[in-house]
Every structure is written in structure tokens, then in C-alpha cells.
Design a protein around this motif. Structure first.
Motif, short mmCIF file in Angstrom:
data_model
loop_
_atom_site.label_atom_id
_atom_site.label_comp_id
_atom_site.label_asym_id
_atom_site.label_seq_id
_atom_site.Cartn_x
_atom_site.Cartn_y
_atom_site.Cartn_z
N GLN A 352 -9.13 -73.77 52.55
CA GLN A 352 -8.46 -73.19 51.39
C GLN A 352 -6.94 -73.21 51.56
OE1 GLN A 352 -10.26 -69.31 51.07
NE2 GLN A 352 -12.17 -70.10 50.20
N LEU A 353 -6.47 -72.92 52.76
CA LEU A 353 -5.03 -72.93 53.03
C LEU A 353 -4.44 -74.33 52.87
CD1 LEU A 353 -4.98 -70.57 56.14
CD2 LEU A 353 -3.87 -70.10 53.95
N ASN A 354 -5.14 -75.33 53.41
CA ASN A 354 -4.65 -76.71 53.31
C ASN A 354 -4.61 -77.19 51.86
OD1 ASN A 354 -4.25 -77.00 56.06
ND2 ASN A 354 -6.25 -77.93 56.42
N LEU A 355 -5.64 -76.83 51.10
CA LEU A 355 -5.69 -77.24 49.69
C LEU A 355 -4.56 -76.58 48.90
CD1 LEU A 355 -7.10 -78.78 47.43
CD2 LEU A 355 -8.63 -76.82 47.14
N ALA A 356 -4.36 -75.28 49.14
CA ALA A 356 -3.29 -74.57 48.43
C ALA A 356 -1.92 -75.13 48.80
CB ALA A 356 -3.36 -73.08 48.77
N TRP A 357 -1.72 -75.47 50.07
CA TRP A 357 -0.43 -76.02 50.49
C TRP A 357 -0.20 -77.37 49.81
CZ3 TRP A 357 2.30 -79.99 52.38
CH2 TRP A 357 3.55 -79.73 52.94
N ALA A 358 -1.23 -78.21 49.75
CA ALA A 358 -1.08 -79.52 49.14
C ALA A 358 -0.72 -79.40 47.66
CB ALA A 358 -2.37 -80.32 49.30
N LYS A 359 -1.34 -78.46 46.96
CA LYS A 359 -1.06 -78.30 45.53
C LYS A 359 0.35 -77.79 45.29
CE LYS A 359 -5.82 -77.59 43.98
NZ LYS A 359 -6.80 -76.65 43.37
N GLU A 360 0.86 -76.96 46.20
CA GLU A 360 2.18 -76.37 46.00
C GLU A 360 3.31 -77.23 46.57
OE1 GLU A 360 4.58 -72.16 46.85
OE2 GLU A 360 2.44 -72.37 47.35
N HIS A 361 3.06 -77.86 47.72
CA HIS A 361 4.14 -78.55 48.41
C HIS A 361 3.90 -80.05 48.61
CE1 HIS A 361 5.74 -74.61 49.46
NE2 HIS A 361 4.56 -74.28 49.95
N GLY A 362 2.69 -80.52 48.33
CA GLY A 362 2.35 -81.90 48.65
C GLY A 362 3.17 -82.92 47.89
N GLU A 363 3.43 -84.04 48.54
CA GLU A 363 4.17 -85.14 47.92
C GLU A 363 3.41 -86.43 48.14
OE1 GLU A 363 8.10 -85.27 49.44
OE2 GLU A 363 8.66 -83.28 48.69
N PRO A 364 3.58 -87.40 47.25
CA PRO A 364 2.90 -88.69 47.45
C PRO A 364 3.46 -89.43 48.66
CG PRO A 364 4.45 -88.82 45.62
CD PRO A 364 4.39 -87.37 46.02
N CYS A 365 2.67 -90.35 49.18
CA CYS A 365 3.15 -91.17 50.29
C CYS A 365 4.30 -92.06 49.82
CB CYS A 365 2.03 -92.07 50.81
SG CYS A 365 0.73 -91.22 51.71
N PRO A 366 5.22 -92.38 50.69
CA PRO A 366 6.28 -93.32 50.31
C PRO A 366 5.70 -94.70 50.06
CG PRO A 366 6.32 -92.92 52.67
CD PRO A 366 5.33 -91.95 52.10
N PRO A 367 6.35 -95.51 49.24
CA PRO A 367 5.85 -96.88 49.02
C PRO A 367 6.05 -97.71 50.28
CG PRO A 367 7.99 -96.59 47.99
CD PRO A 367 7.58 -95.23 48.48
N PRO A 368 5.30 -98.78 50.43
CA PRO A 368 5.50 -99.65 51.59
C PRO A 368 6.84 -100.36 51.51
CG PRO A 368 3.99 -100.67 50.04
CD PRO A 368 4.25 -99.28 49.53
N ALA A 369 7.29 -100.87 52.63
CA ALA A 369 8.54 -101.63 52.65
C ALA A 369 8.41 -102.87 51.76
CB ALA A 369 8.86 -102.05 54.09
N ARG A 370 9.51 -103.35 51.31
CA ARG A 370 9.52 -104.50 50.40
C ARG A 370 8.77 -105.67 51.03
NH1 ARG A 370 14.90 -107.03 47.46
NH2 ARG A 370 13.78 -108.51 46.10
N GLY A 371 7.84 -106.22 50.27
CA GLY A 371 7.05 -107.35 50.74
C GLY A 371 5.81 -106.97 51.52
#
Length: 508
Positions: A352-371
Motif C-alpha cells: 500500500q505504501l509503494n502504491l501510494a508513493w507511486a501515485k503521488e511522486h512517481g515519474e515515467p522512465c526517461p526515454p532511451p538515448a538517441r538511436g
């Protein structure tokens, strides 16, 4: 000094009864020899493993089982003390912000379990400070810092505990507790076992917090014999050290009891059979009937090893001696109900703590490097590769996320990474609340991110056309996949169009 096997490494079939550290005169009940006048249990290098992950059959470990082992001895009337030699709470020294919330709850659960087990002292280690010394102190356990000593009551005798990271600290501490009336002295040492042997005045040293732990699944622990015997316990809570003491009337240090050769040989043979049984239990595709028979045999062997251990100790332990046993915390052992509840509450809360943290603070992964390719998920592969999918859907990989959901661990950061596609990877998924199209172990876990391949549909763009064992062991680690063997497991994921035989429908 060579590593030599301990007097006898015993698996105790522990009951779930609880008792106090004190007690009536010892009896033969509970499998403890009548010559034992008090006992000391020591955990070390638990490293956050409150319970085994359940990734493999018959995994060792679990604080609820350790608690039951200790409780059974106390229930037999033998005064039994419990101490921890450090590095109990965490597996490494630093955590990301998303991890810290769950790790904090894990440490609290371990501290609560230790209190329920009647912890007398904990020698804190460097890993215990992963979230800072203030947090560690907030857990309010009876800490013992390097260079400190403590006298504990064990029935009518005094147990002296000394701690240190140098032999000089242990020696000075031993002299201090001896002068205070300690009949038996245990040194808790933070460092390599060989260094602890340079100390004097102790009856036994326990080495922990060292870079090299006892990590092999089959190795209960190590004992270095010498003027001061030094024990090192198997890491991650998979065994617990038990010391049975018969002080005798005279002063001075006690002697390590000698083993009984024939009994030890039979015990060793039983241990080898036990490991073979557990390996077979981990064989992919095992029938339910065969598994039932192996489980029954596993119980029988654990009980036989306990009988052999008690028999050896009863004949070896004499006044003025002590016996050392590494008690393997086997999967078939019973659990202490109060600690079992602490662990169940932790399992519920941390998700429950991990899910709540993801909803409040989570961010998407960065895109891969070009190419560089990104992850696209299984469905992007299905239309061009029907034959491999027909094979894949019959494997455990295709049900990997469901196995987490069945035990409510789908939001556990220490589990989910190996049950979804591209977790916390560039171009992958970095939030436990956003894995809907990345569930299960999919094509890209083995073959690499597939966006470029989806675009050009050439074999040349597949990152890993024929993944080898180095890819598999990223998740099938020795700690979590204890029976994994690449040659045995590989055929379970191969089939027509997927590494075995030819496909007439798969397009390249």
C-alpha cells in the motif's frame, strides 16, 4: 587456520509455543539435551530478509520460524537468550526515494519481530544505518555499539556480551565482563572471522558484518576452531546459531565440546539427501503427486536430523563445555503466530505504501538515448510471431505477474522488477501503478527492447537474438532462484518457432 565443520549443524523442528528467557530447571522436552543449563541464540547478517521471497520451492529463512525455534527451547524450561550480531535491517547502504518508504517499513517489522522474540542485545552494523542513525535509534532496540559490553542473566549464571571491530576491543571487553562475574563470554565481531581469533578471554566469537558472508544455500555456517572458536552464520536469516552451555563448577573459559563421529557422519549424509530433495522439488514441470511425496520425505529428514543433533549433543556436552550448532531454518518448520502476524501486516502495508508513493511522486522512465531502442510490450510482437507466442503462453513467464498478484506482492519493488517488462529501464516503465501493458516476463526481458525491431522487422535489429545464461541470472539469482540451472530450465521456454524446430507461420 582452515574452515572446519561445526560440532553438528542441526535443523530443529520447533513448536510454536512461547516461553520467557528464564525458566525452570532444564528437561529433556523439546529436543534439548538435559545437560544444557542455558542456551544462546544468535542471528547475523539477516540483511532485511524478514521472510523468503517464495520464488523457489523449499526456501530457507523467515523470522517467524526462527522465533518458533527459540520459543521451543524456552518452552522446554531452558533459559534461552537471543542476540543479533548486526546488519539486520537492510541489504545495502543506500536507497532511492521510492525504495526508502518500503525499506523503512521493513526495518520496523524486523525490529517488532526481534522484540517479540525477546531480543537481549543487538550489535549494530554499518548496513543498519542505511537510512541514517536517527532512524535506527528510533527502532528502540537494546543496542550494543563497538567497544561496549553487557552482562545478561541466564538462569543462575551471567552471560557476558562484548562487541568490537578489532581484536583489542574484544579482549578488553572480555576482561571487563569476566571481572563482573560472567561465566560464559560471547564476542560479537564486526569483520573477518580470522581477525576475531586474535582476541583473548572469550569462550566464543561470532563474526558478522564482513564483506564475505556465508551465502551458499547448502552451507549452514562456518566454525573456525582455535583457542577462541569463531562462528559465522549463514546470511539472510537462513540459519541461526545456537550455543548450549554447561558451565560446570570451575572458573575460567569453557571448552568447545567434541563431536560424535558416527552421528556426525549420519547427520551429514541426511543433510546431503535433504539438499537433493530440495533440488528435485525445484525441477520444472514436477507432478503434484511427486511433489507431495517429496514434501513428506522432506519432513521426515528434518525430524531425523533433529534427533541426530540432540543425540550428538547429549553425549558430547559435559560440565565445563559448550556446544555450537547452526540451525537451518527450513521451509517445513512451524511458525511463531505473533511474528507471523507482524510479517503479514508488513506485507500488506508495504504494498500500500509503494502504491501510494507511486501515485503521488512517481515519474515515467526517461526515454532511451538517441538511436537506442525503447520497450514496446508483448502485444507489439504477437502479430508477427504467433508460433513463439503459442510456446510462451504455456510457460511460467507468461504468468509471472499473476504469481505476484496471488500473494499481493505486485507493488513490492523488490519483486516487481522481475515480473514485468523493462522496469526502471530507459524507455520502459518506472511506476508500479502503470504496468498494465508491461505485465509478465515478456519477449523483451530476454531479447532486449524492441522498438527498432518493430519498425524495421529485421533480425539484425533484435538486441539479443539468442540470449544466454547471463541474461537469465539477472533475475534467477542464487538468493531467489536457488535451484536454477540454465540447461535444465531452458527447454521449458523453447518450442516450434522459438528456438526448437522450424516455424511456417512466423514472419521475420
Amino acid at each position: 587456520m582452515q574452515h572446519r565443520s561445526v560440532l553438528i549443524a542441526a535443523t530443529l523442528l520447533a513448536a510454536c509455543t512461547r516461553g520467557s528467557p528464564g525458566g525452570a530447571p532444564p528437561s529433556a522436552a523439546g529436543g534439548s539435551p538435559t545437560s544444557t543449563l542455558f542456551a544462546v541464540f544468535v542471528t547475523a547478517d539477516v540483511r532485511g530478509q524478514i521472510a523468503p521471497c517464495g520464488c523457489s520451492e523449499a526456501m530457507r529463512g523467515g523470522l517467524s520460524k526462527t522465533a518458533a525455534i527459540i520459543a521451543k527451547t524456552r518452552g522446554s524450561g531452558i533459559p534461552a537468550l537471543f542476540v543479533d550480531a548486526g546488519d539486520a535491517f537492510f541489504e545495502r547502504k543506500a536507497f532511492g526515494a521510492d525504495e526508502a518508504v518500503g525499506e523503512r517499513r521493513r526495518a520496523q517489522a524486523i525490529a517488532d519481530s526481534y522484540r517479540a522474540m525477546g531480543l537481549s542485545a543487538q550489535f549494530t552494523g554499518p548496513l543498519d544505518d542505511a537510512l541514517g542513525p536517527d532512524f535506527r535509534r528510533s527502532l528502540r532496540l537494546p543496542e550494543l555499539k563497538a567497544g561496549e559490553t553487557r552482562l545478561l542473566e541466564a538462569g543462575q549464571w551471567k552471560l557476558g556480551l562484548v562487541s568490537g571491530t578489532t581484536a583489542a576491543e574484544l579482549s578488553a571487553g572480555a576482561a571487563k565482563v569476566r571481572s563482573g562475574g560472567a561465566r560464559f563470554v560471547v564476542g560479537l565481531f564486526g569483520g573477518a572471522p580470522a581477525e576475531a581469533q586474535r582476541a583473548t578471554g572469550m569462550d566464543l566469537a561470532v563474526a558478522a558484518q564482513a564483506p564475505e558472508t556465508v551465502g551458499a544455500e547448502w552451507e549452514d555456517g562456518r566454525l573456525l576452531r582455535g583457542p577462541v572458536p569463531v562462528a559465522q552464520v549463514q546470511s539472510r536469516g537462513r540459519s541461526v546459531l545456537r550455543v548450549d552451555v554447561s558451565p560446570g563448577p570451575e572458573g575460567g573459559t569453557l571448552q568447545l565440546a567434541r563431536g560424535q563421529g558416527d552421528i556426525e557422519r549420519e547427520f551429514s549424509a541426511a543433510g546431503q539427501r535433504l539438499e537433493l530433495l530440495k533440488r528435485e522439488l525445484g525441477t520444472p514441470g514436477l507432478s503434484a503427486e511427486r511433489k507431495r511425496l517429496l514434501d513428506a520425505r522432506l519432513h521426515e529428514l528434518v525430524q531425523r536430523r533433529e534427533q541426530l543433533a540432540a543425540q550428538a549433543q547429549a553425549t558430547a556436552l559435559q560440565p565445563g563445555t559448550f556446544a555450537v550448532r547452526f540451525v537451518a531454518v527450513e521451509a517445513v518448520l512451524p511458525e511463531d503466530p505473533s511474528v507471523q502476524k507482524i510479517i503479514a501486516d508488513y506485507d500488506r502495508d508495504v504494498s500500500q505504501l509503494n502504491l501510494a508513493w507511486a501515485k503521488e511522486h512517481g515519474e515515467p522512465c526517461p526515454p532511451p538515448a538517441r538511436g537506442e531502442p525503447a520497450y514496446v510490450g508483448n502485444e507489439a510482437c504477437r502479430s508477427c510471431h504467433p508460433d513463439p507466442f503459442a510456446v510462451y503462453e504455456k510457460t511460467g513467464h507468461a504468468k509471472a505477474y499473476a504469481t505476484l498478484e496471488s500473494v499481493q506482492k505486485q507493488y513490492r519493488l523488490d519483486c516487481v522488477a522481475c515480473h514485468v517488462i523493462g522496469f526502471q529501464q530507459a524507455g520502459g516503465v518506472c511506476r508500479v501503478d502503470q504496468v498494465e501493458d508491461r505485465k509478465n516476463v515478456g519477449c523483451e526481458n530476454c531479447h532486449g527492447p524492441g522498438s527498432v525491431h518493430v519498425a524495421d522487422r529485421t533480425r539484425k535489429s533484435v538486441v539479443r537474438p539468442r540470449p544466454g545464461p547471463s541474461v537469465c541470472v539477472g533475475c534467477h539469482t542464487p538468493e531467489n532462484s536457488i535451484h536454477f540451472d540454465y540447461a535444465t530450465y531452458l527447454p521449458r521456454v523453447l518450442g516450434p518457432g522459438h528456438g526448437a524446430g522450424n516455424s511456417t507461420t512466423t514472419r521475420r
